[in-house]
Design an enzyme around this catalytic site. Structure first.
Site, PDB file in Angstrom:
ATOM      1  N   GLU A  21       0.813  -1.224   0.000  1.00 45.98           N
ATOM      2  CA  GLU A  21       0.000   0.000   0.000  1.00 45.98           C
ATOM      3  C   GLU A  21       0.849   1.278   0.000  1.00 45.98           C
ATOM      4  O   GLU A  21       0.795   2.089   0.921  1.00 45.98           O
ATOM      5  CB  GLU A  21      -0.949   0.005   1.198  1.00 45.98           C
ATOM      6  CG  GLU A  21      -2.018  -1.066   1.124  1.00 45.98           C
ATOM      7  CD  GLU A  21      -3.024  -0.991   2.270  1.00 45.98           C
ATOM      8  OE1 GLU A  21      -4.143  -1.483   2.107  1.00 45.98           O
ATOM      9  OE2 GLU A  21      -2.678  -0.433   3.346  1.00 45.98           O
ATOM     10  N   GLU A  57      -6.888  -7.621  -0.939  1.00 44.35           N
ATOM     11  CA  GLU A  57      -7.392  -7.549   0.426  1.00 44.35           C
ATOM     12  C   GLU A  57      -8.863  -7.158   0.436  1.00 44.35           C
ATOM     13  O   GLU A  57      -9.302  -6.316  -0.361  1.00 44.35           O
ATOM     14  CB  GLU A  57      -6.625  -6.514   1.262  1.00 44.35           C
ATOM     15  CG  GLU A  57      -5.189  -6.861   1.588  1.00 44.35           C
ATOM     16  CD  GLU A  57      -4.549  -5.821   2.507  1.00 44.35           C
ATOM     17  OE1 GLU A  57      -5.296  -5.107   3.219  1.00 44.35           O
ATOM     18  OE2 GLU A  57      -3.315  -5.708   2.490  1.00 44.35           O
TER      19      GLU A  57
END
Length: 682
Positions: free
Chosen positions: A150, A308
């Site tokens: 991320e 995710e």
């Protein structure tokens, strides 16, 4: 197909065995088998474990973990562990620690905490990737590399200052070009030496956390530079891995509509797109669908990875609601319907301590399989195993495209007017939702995408028109395409310099109008869009707000006018013939009913229909391969609802039941349908 070793929809998620003891590992794998999990993402935040000091590397735990998983037929998505640097690195090499917007040097802590222009960070991150690539290049368990985690956040340190000047020299070559691009004659900011330029922060040109700036050109370039800087460190690791494993795909997990990075630029450097999907309980399901389509669009429609999602609840929102029964399964299939070839969770087992201990997981703190979340996870795992390779290799095919541009988004945010209420993402979603409600597939595309494959292109609030983009749009329309754009479009070039000669600048002859002024009022103040004569589904009166372009027709047909204020009677919706095609201009931010009726009218004119008709809240999406397709029918309602398949007969690939004509679907249920005489995708 992401990797032929596992020719099905991958199922699993982030796993952190380093947080647990050996007895827990055995229980984990027992329950993984019960849940049908076949992929584990490991080593995401293990840099400190892998490298306890500057010269020592110890992968023993990782060797054992991979072997243990693979013996149970669980493959790995192997991360490089570089998402957070170790404490020893922050202590020995302070340059790895970021400087924030207010000029404060950060201490060790958190994550996303490394300066991308730190020589120490670059050195050790690349070295870690190199060692992992060398060690596991022949291991059959490795399906895909997961670089860092991320990426995000900006830095304003001395290393970034120096690197920014290098970036500017490469882009502009001369200071005269920089001064011209940034219009530095304003406020006497002309630069005569390169080192007179300072990064735009709370100490210089920006304020309110960077939402406002005195010099848009400077601030735009710093955002481009920071996005590029993070991309460069991704590429360092990617290249190190590719040296050893050229055939194993490399990805990093993106974050959908995350504002700080230009994901279209990142998509060009990734073998496969992956992203983390965390809607809240009240996020419109069409917004989630749009974000899936945006991630799919980063690599021109290739299938992506859902890296995710939570099986149940998140831990970082203001109100962390549970996913209601059936919603996890429903949203997982929504991702697949829009192009995902994986369903992966964060996380497989809940952490015991620290900030994510209340983030949902397949295995809850109770540690057994007797929970609602585990039962739902196991059901989904069984279904994905049953589907096998039937979906792999199929793609979403769309004849409608919506242009999305991160740099345009930055420029609108930084534009210094005319309205703080203008939200680029919300305006784009308003148009996307109109197609979504009619089950018409949409591609979310960059300004560089080839338009020839589309019949209809929408560009809401195309404030920034980059070099060559107007010419591509004109060619598209000239050759028979339909183009729709809106207020506050065609105003500036890529440096945020106003295109002189009248708004909408380079788009003026394409849309056939001139915008003389732009009125900005409190969003609570509405004007009206008035139709004297019906136009398709458009009839009567609608509301509009936020911005109001005062336009004059220059060849365009006036379809509707404003209903009040001193510009009552001036055009608000126009249509211009251009070559063999047509271009619409919407001069204000209309209500949703207007957008729905406009899109319905245009689609009817062009003969464009959805995959099936359905009642509200029932989404019908298709993935296709050659002339074969799979329909995904997703009921986002709590109650039963209906959909209409016409005279075709389909078989549900999960239950074996057949459907045709008007049919029912249970609340929060999913049907995966193929025509009964085409039970296999070839």
């Amino acid at each position: 197909m992401i990797n032929e070793k596992l020719a099905k929809i991958w199922y699993g998620g982030d796993y952190n065995p380093e947080q647990w003891d050996e007895s827990t590992w055995s229980e984990d794998q027992r329950m993984f088998k019960l849940a049908g999990i076949d992929v584990a993402t490991i080593n995401v935040f293990s840099w400190a474990l892998n490298q306890p000091d500057e010269t020592t590397y110890d992968f023993t735990w990782l060797d054992n973990t991979i072997e243990r998983l693979y013996k149970d037929e669980i493959f790995v998505c192997l991360a490089t562990s570089t998402g957070a640097h170790p404490a020893w690195m922050a202590k020995r090499y302070p340059d790895v620690r970021r400087v924030d917007f207010e000029g404060r040097k950060k201490e060790f802590g958190g994550r996303h905490n490394s300066c991308p222009n730190s020589p120490a960070y670059q050195k050790y991150a690349e070295r870690m990737a190199d060692k992992l690539g060398e060690r596991y290049k022949h291991h059959p368990a490795v399906l895909v590399w997961h670089v860092s985690n991320e990426y995000g956040g900006y830095c304003y340190c001395e290393n970034c200052q120096k690197a920014f000047l290098v970036w500017l020299k490469n882009k502009y070559r001369t200071l005269n070009a920089v001064n011209a691009a940034w219009n530095t004659s304003f406020w006497g900011h002309t630069f005569y030496e390169w080192d007179e330029i300072v990064v735009p922060s709370g100490l210089s040109e920006e304020w309110q956390g960077g939402t406002n700036t005195n010099f848009q050109g400077l601030s735009l370039d710093y955002r481009r530079f920071q996005s590029d800087s993070l991309l460069e460190v991704f590429k360092l690791e990617r290249n190190a891995l590719k040296k050893h494993t050229p055939d194993i795909p490399v990805t990093t997990n993106l974050m959908g509509l995350y504002p700080e990075l230009d994901y279209f630029k990142w998509g060009k450097e990734m073998d496969v797109i992956s992203w983390d999907n965390y809607p809240s309980i009240d996020t419109p399901v069409s917004m989630t669908a749009m974000t899936h389509d945006l991630m799919r669009g980063l690599r021109s429609g290739q299938p992506f990875m859902l890296m995710e999602q939570t099986p149940s609840q998140q831990n970082w929102q203001a109100y962390n609601a549970l996913k209601r029964p059936g919603v996890m399964r429903l949203w997982s299939y929504q991702a697949i319907a829009h192009g995902a070839d994986t369903v992966l969770f964060f996380q497989l087992r809940r952490s015991r301590g620290a900030t994510e201990k209340y983030h949902g997981a397949v295995i809850e703190h109770v540690g057994n399989e007797h929970t609602r979340v585990f039962r739902e996870s196991a059901q989904l795992g069984q279904e994905l195993h049953h589907l096998g390779d039937k979906i792999i290799g199929s793609r979403v095919i769309a004849k409608v495209a919506i242009i999305f541009d991160w740099e345009n988004r930055w420029a609108i945010q930084l534009s210094s007017g005319p309205s703080i209420a203008l939200d680029y993402v919300k305006e784009v979603h308003k148009y996307y939702d109109a197609f979504y409600q009619n089950n018409i597939p949409v591609d979310m595309i960059s300004v560089e995408e080839d338009l020839n494959q589309y019949d209809l292109v929408i560009a809401p609030v195309l404030y920034m028109v980059k070099t060559g983009h107007a010419d591509r749009l004109k060619a598209f329309v000239r050759n028979g395409g339909t183009f729709v754009t809106t207020y506050f479009s065609g105003i500036v070039n890529e440096n945020d310099l106003v295109t002189l000669g009248g708004y909408p600048g380079e788009l003026r002859d394409l849309v056939g109008i001139w915008a003389e002024e732009i009125d900005a009022l409190d969003p609570a103040h509405y004007n009206q869009i008035v139709f004297e004569n019906p136009y398709g589904s458009l009839n009567g009166q609608y509301q509009c707000n936020i911005l109001f372009d005062l336009i004059h027709a220059e060849g365009a047909e006036v379809l509707a006018t404003y209903g009040s204020d001193f510009y009552k009677g001036m055009p608000v919706l126009t249509k211009n013939r251009y070559g063999s095609g047509e271009a619409y201009y919407i001069a204000s931010s209309p209500d949703e009913s207007f957008v729905q009726d406009l899109i319905s009218t245009i689609c009817n004119e062009k003969g464009m229909k959805g995959e099936a008709s359905s009642t509200g809240g029932v989404e019908v999406t298709a993935r296709k391969k050659s002339d074969k397709q799979i329909l995904f029918v997703l009921n986002h309602n709590e109650e039963k609802a209906t959909f209409d398949l016409g005279n075709k007969t389909f078989m549900d690939q999960l239950s074996g039941e057949t459907y045709s004509g008007t049919s029912e679907i249970n609340g929060r249920d999913v049907l995966i349908l193929k025509e009964e005489n085409n039970n296999e995708i070839h």
